[in-house]
Design a protein around this motif. Structure first.
Motif, PDB file in Angstrom:
ATOM      1  N   ASP A 154       0.827  -1.201   0.000  1.00 57.46           N
ATOM      2  CA  ASP A 154       0.000   0.000   0.000  1.00 57.46           C
ATOM      3  C   ASP A 154       0.858   1.247   0.000  1.00 57.46           C
ATOM      4  O   ASP A 154       0.378   2.329  -0.305  1.00 57.46           O
ATOM      5  N   ARG A 155       2.115   1.134   0.379  1.00 62.44           N
ATOM      6  CA  ARG A 155       2.991   2.292   0.470  1.00 62.44           C
ATOM      7  C   ARG A 155       4.064   2.260  -0.608  1.00 62.44           C
ATOM      8  O   ARG A 155       4.338   1.213  -1.189  1.00 62.44           O
ATOM      9  N   LEU A 156       4.621   3.423  -0.865  1.00 64.03           N
ATOM     10  CA  LEU A 156       5.638   3.581  -1.902  1.00 64.03           C
ATOM     11  C   LEU A 156       7.005   3.614  -1.231  1.00 64.03           C
ATOM     12  O   LEU A 156       7.255   4.445  -0.364  1.00 64.03           O
ATOM     13  N   VAL A 157       7.876   2.702  -1.622  1.00 62.60           N
ATOM     14  CA  VAL A 157       9.229   2.645  -1.075  1.00 62.60           C
ATOM     15  C   VAL A 157      10.143   3.483  -1.959  1.00 62.60           C
ATOM     16  O   VAL A 157      10.181   3.299  -3.177  1.00 62.60           O
ATOM     17  N   VAL A 158      10.885   4.405  -1.348  1.00 54.13           N
ATOM     18  CA  VAL A 158      11.769   5.297  -2.089  1.00 54.13           C
ATOM     19  C   VAL A 158      13.191   4.741  -2.074  1.00 54.13           C
ATOM     20  O   VAL A 158      13.740   4.437  -1.017  1.00 54.13           O
ATOM     21  N   VAL A 159      13.764   4.612  -3.269  1.00 52.87           N
ATOM     22  CA  VAL A 159      15.156   4.165  -3.411  1.00 52.87           C
ATOM     23  C   VAL A 159      15.937   5.268  -4.099  1.00 52.87           C
ATOM     24  O   VAL A 159      15.670   5.595  -5.259  1.00 52.87           O
ATOM     25  N   GLU A 160      16.884   5.855  -3.403  1.00 52.46           N
ATOM     26  CA  GLU A 160      17.735   6.899  -3.980  1.00 52.46           C
ATOM     27  C   GLU A 160      19.077   6.278  -4.357  1.00 52.46           C
ATOM     28  O   GLU A 160      19.757   5.697  -3.514  1.00 52.46           O
ATOM     29  N   LEU A 161      19.439   6.411  -5.628  1.00 48.27           N
ATOM     30  CA  LEU A 161      20.722   5.925  -6.111  1.00 48.27           C
ATOM     31  C   LEU A 161      21.656   7.107  -6.321  1.00 48.27           C
ATOM     32  O   LEU A 161      21.368   8.002  -7.119  1.00 48.27           O
ATOM     33  N   PHE A 162      22.786   7.095  -5.621  1.00 56.65           N
ATOM     34  CA  PHE A 162      23.832   8.097  -5.843  1.00 56.65           C
ATOM     35  C   PHE A 162      24.813   7.498  -6.849  1.00 56.65           C
ATOM     36  O   PHE A 162      25.424   6.448  -6.601  1.00 56.65           O
ATOM     37  N   THR A 163      24.921   8.153  -8.002  1.00 56.33           N
ATOM     38  CA  THR A 163      25.633   7.581  -9.133  1.00 56.33           C
ATOM     39  C   THR A 163      26.351   8.667  -9.912  1.00 56.33           C
ATOM     40  O   THR A 163      26.207   9.857  -9.618  1.00 56.33           O
ATOM     41  N   SER A 164      27.125   8.250 -10.915  1.00 56.46           N
ATOM     42  CA  SER A 164      27.814   9.198 -11.789  1.00 56.46           C
ATOM     43  C   SER A 164      28.149   8.522 -13.103  1.00 56.46           C
ATOM     44  O   SER A 164      28.500   7.330 -13.137  1.00 56.46           O
ATOM     45  N   GLN A 165      28.058   9.289 -14.185  1.00 57.38           N
ATOM     46  CA  GLN A 165      28.456   8.774 -15.495  1.00 57.38           C
ATOM     47  C   GLN A 165      29.951   8.518 -15.565  1.00 57.38           C
ATOM     48  O   GLN A 165      30.409   7.768 -16.422  1.00 57.38           O
ATOM     49  N   GLY A 166      30.718   9.104 -14.672  1.00 56.24           N
ATOM     50  CA  GLY A 166      32.163   8.918 -14.669  1.00 56.24           C
ATOM     51  C   GLY A 166      32.639   7.765 -13.818  1.00 56.24           C
ATOM     52  O   GLY A 166      33.850   7.539 -13.702  1.00 56.24           O
ATOM     53  N   CYS A 167      31.725   7.020 -13.228  1.00 53.16           N
ATOM     54  CA  CYS A 167      32.082   5.929 -12.306  1.00 53.16           C
ATOM     55  C   CYS A 167      31.900   4.584 -13.000  1.00 53.16           C
ATOM     56  O   CYS A 167      30.786   4.231 -13.393  1.00 53.16           O
ATOM     57  N   SER A 168      32.979   3.826 -13.141  1.00 51.28           N
ATOM     58  CA  SER A 168      32.895   2.548 -13.855  1.00 51.28           C
ATOM     59  C   SER A 168      32.178   1.470 -13.056  1.00 51.28           C
ATOM     60  O   SER A 168      31.810   0.425 -13.599  1.00 51.28           O
ATOM     61  N   SER A 169      31.959   1.680 -11.761  1.00 52.53           N
ATOM     62  CA  SER A 169      31.225   0.716 -10.945  1.00 52.53           C
ATOM     63  C   SER A 169      29.716   0.901 -11.047  1.00 52.53           C
ATOM     64  O   SER A 169      28.963   0.064 -10.558  1.00 52.53           O
ATOM     65  N   CYS A 170      29.279   1.992 -11.652  1.00 51.70           N
ATOM     66  CA  CYS A 170      27.871   2.385 -11.555  1.00 51.70           C
ATOM     67  C   CYS A 170      26.919   1.785 -12.592  1.00 51.70           C
ATOM     68  O   CYS A 170      25.719   1.683 -12.303  1.00 51.70           O
ATOM     69  N   PRO A 171      27.338   1.434 -13.815  1.00 48.73           N
ATOM     70  CA  PRO A 171      26.357   0.984 -14.814  1.00 48.73           C
ATOM     71  C   PRO A 171      25.419  -0.134 -14.371  1.00 48.73           C
ATOM     72  O   PRO A 171      24.215  -0.068 -14.685  1.00 48.73           O
ATOM     73  N   PRO A 172      25.884  -1.167 -13.629  1.00 46.96           N
ATOM     74  CA  PRO A 172      24.919  -2.182 -13.198  1.00 46.96           C
ATOM     75  C   PRO A 172      23.834  -1.615 -12.290  1.00 46.96           C
ATOM     76  O   PRO A 172      22.666  -1.976 -12.407  1.00 46.96           O
ATOM     77  N   ALA A 173      24.219  -0.713 -11.382  1.00 48.12           N
ATOM     78  CA  ALA A 173      23.237  -0.101 -10.484  1.00 48.12           C
ATOM     79  C   ALA A 173      22.294   0.811 -11.257  1.00 48.12           C
ATOM     80  O   ALA A 173      21.095   0.877 -10.962  1.00 48.12           O
ATOM     81  N   ASP A 174      22.820   1.497 -12.272  1.00 47.38           N
ATOM     82  CA  ASP A 174      21.972   2.344 -13.114  1.00 47.38           C
ATOM     83  C   ASP A 174      20.936   1.502 -13.839  1.00 47.38           C
ATOM     84  O   ASP A 174      19.762   1.892 -13.952  1.00 47.38           O
ATOM     85  N   GLN A 175      21.361   0.342 -14.337  1.00 48.12           N
ATOM     86  CA  GLN A 175      20.414  -0.532 -15.032  1.00 48.12           C
ATOM     87  C   GLN A 175      19.364  -1.073 -14.057  1.00 48.12           C
ATOM     88  O   GLN A 175      18.176  -1.148 -14.381  1.00 48.12           O
ATOM     89  N   LEU A 176      19.818  -1.431 -12.873  1.00 46.35           N
ATOM     90  CA  LEU A 176      18.897  -1.944 -11.870  1.00 46.35           C
ATOM     91  C   LEU A 176      17.848  -0.894 -11.500  1.00 46.35           C
ATOM     92  O   LEU A 176      16.667  -1.205 -11.342  1.00 46.35           O
ATOM     93  N   LEU A 177      18.270   0.359 -11.410  1.00 45.90           N
ATOM     94  CA  LEU A 177      17.319   1.423 -11.121  1.00 45.90           C
ATOM     95  C   LEU A 177      16.277   1.520 -12.231  1.00 45.90           C
ATOM     96  O   LEU A 177      15.096   1.773 -11.976  1.00 45.90           O
ATOM     97  N   GLY A 178      16.712   1.306 -13.486  1.00 51.38           N
ATOM     98  CA  GLY A 178      15.767   1.305 -14.594  1.00 51.38           C
ATOM     99  C   GLY A 178      14.731   0.211 -14.455  1.00 51.38           C
ATOM    100  O   GLY A 178      13.543   0.415 -14.757  1.00 51.38           O
ATOM    101  N   GLU A 179      15.164  -0.963 -13.996  1.00 44.92           N
ATOM    102  CA  GLU A 179      14.212  -2.057 -13.775  1.00 44.92           C
ATOM    103  C   GLU A 179      13.250  -1.703 -12.644  1.00 44.92           C
ATOM    104  O   GLU A 179      12.048  -1.973 -12.722  1.00 44.92           O
ATOM    105  N   LEU A 180      13.771  -1.080 -11.594  1.00 44.18           N
ATOM    106  CA  LEU A 180      12.915  -0.699 -10.468  1.00 44.18           C
ATOM    107  C   LEU A 180      11.866   0.330 -10.883  1.00 44.18           C
ATOM    108  O   LEU A 180      10.779   0.378 -10.310  1.00 44.18           O
ATOM    109  N   SER A 181      12.198   1.149 -11.885  1.00 41.84           N
ATOM    110  CA  SER A 181      11.265   2.198 -12.309  1.00 41.84           C
ATOM    111  C   SER A 181       9.986   1.611 -12.903  1.00 41.84           C
ATOM    112  O   SER A 181       8.992   2.324 -13.069  1.00 41.84           O
ATOM    113  N   ARG A 182       9.996   0.330 -13.219  1.00 41.81           N
ATOM    114  CA  ARG A 182       8.804  -0.328 -13.767  1.00 41.81           C
ATOM    115  C   ARG A 182       7.917  -0.928 -12.681  1.00 41.81           C
ATOM    116  O   ARG A 182       6.877  -1.500 -12.980  1.00 41.81           O
TER     117      ARG A 182
END
Length: 249
Positions: free
Chosen positions: A41-69
């Motif tokens: 019934d409630r909306l869970v907020v997930v904040e991702l701190f990321t950067s286009q310059g960080c090579s560790s970030c693309p998997p988390a960026d993709q995961l955030l895209g999946e969560l957006s659905r």
């Protein structure tokens, strides 16, 4: 090790990135299959701190895209600016996002910040790419009893926000967030040079529109114009827990 230096360590290889992106897809499949947050019934907020310059970030960026659905999750990407010096300036980065991440770190009594990092409902931190831990937190938060609820109605260029206490939330700040649903970026320099990545729910603006004493029901009206989509967060002051959230229709 200072705030900026922490993110430089243990960076994965490009092969490692591909493996992690596959894990992100597997996590998304599991999330859809279980459907726990989507049924909440409630909306869970997930904040991702990321950067286009960080090579560790693309998997988390993709995961955030999946969560957006997912209906029961409000994922928000806050691009930080402390990676810009290594050769690629992130067009979505804002110093305010870095300041917000530092505020969360201070509350958690951490001396360092890291990308990628997810913060769930302003309370629980997931440092690095850890889909299993994120899944557990999503299920915990989606089934928890909220201390407040938020509803939003759009009236032309304005929105009317109503916040109601369902427990003892204490004082809170009411924040309007504007975000861009998706953007593709060709990265030409830096650690991710030569790659094109999709970014989702990119925070373009985050501003406090009111305060609430935590008693009864409080309503307010504010303007909500601009490119993108909007959401409202009700958050305890000083980077405290997010008590309630709602998307703007």
């Amino acid at each position: 090790m200072d705030m900026q230096d922490f993110g430089r360590h243990n960076l994965p290889t490009r092969k490692g990135n591909l493996m992690r992106i596959s894990l992100a897809a597997a996590f998304a499949t599991l999330l859809i299959a279980t459907g726990a947050p989507a049924l909440a019934d409630r909306l869970v907020v997930v904040e991702l701190f990321t950067s286009q310059g960080c090579s560790s970030c693309p998997p988390a960026d993709q995961l955030l895209g999946e969560l957006s659905r997912q209906e029961g999750v409000l994922p928000l990407a806050l691009h930080v600016d402390y990676w810009d010096y290594i050769g690629w300036k992130d067009e979505f980065a804002k110093p305010e996002h870095t300041a917000r991440q530092k505020a969360y770190a201070a509350v958690a009594q951490s001396r360092t910040i890291y990308t990628p990092q997810m913060v769930v409902d302003g309370q629980d931190h997931v440092v690095g790419f850890k889909p299993g831990r994120l899944m557990k937190l999503l299920m915990q938060h989606s089934s928890s009893v909220p201390k407040a609820t938020a509803t939003v109605q759009r009236e032309g260029a304005d929105v009317v926000v109503s916040v109601t206490a369902t427990g003892a939330p204490g004082e809170a700040e009411i924040v309007l967030v504007r975000y861009l649903s998706e953007r593709m970026v060709d990265i030409r320099r830096g650690e991710n040079a030569g790659h094109t990545y999709a970014y989702h729910n990119i925070v373009a603006d985050m501003r406090q529109i009111g305060t609430w004493d935590g008693q009864g029901t409080h309503s307010l009206r504010t303007n909500a114009e601009g490119e993108g989509e909007f959401a409202v967060l009700v958050q305890s002051p000083g980077a405290g827990p997010i008590l309630a959230a709602a998307r703007v229709p």
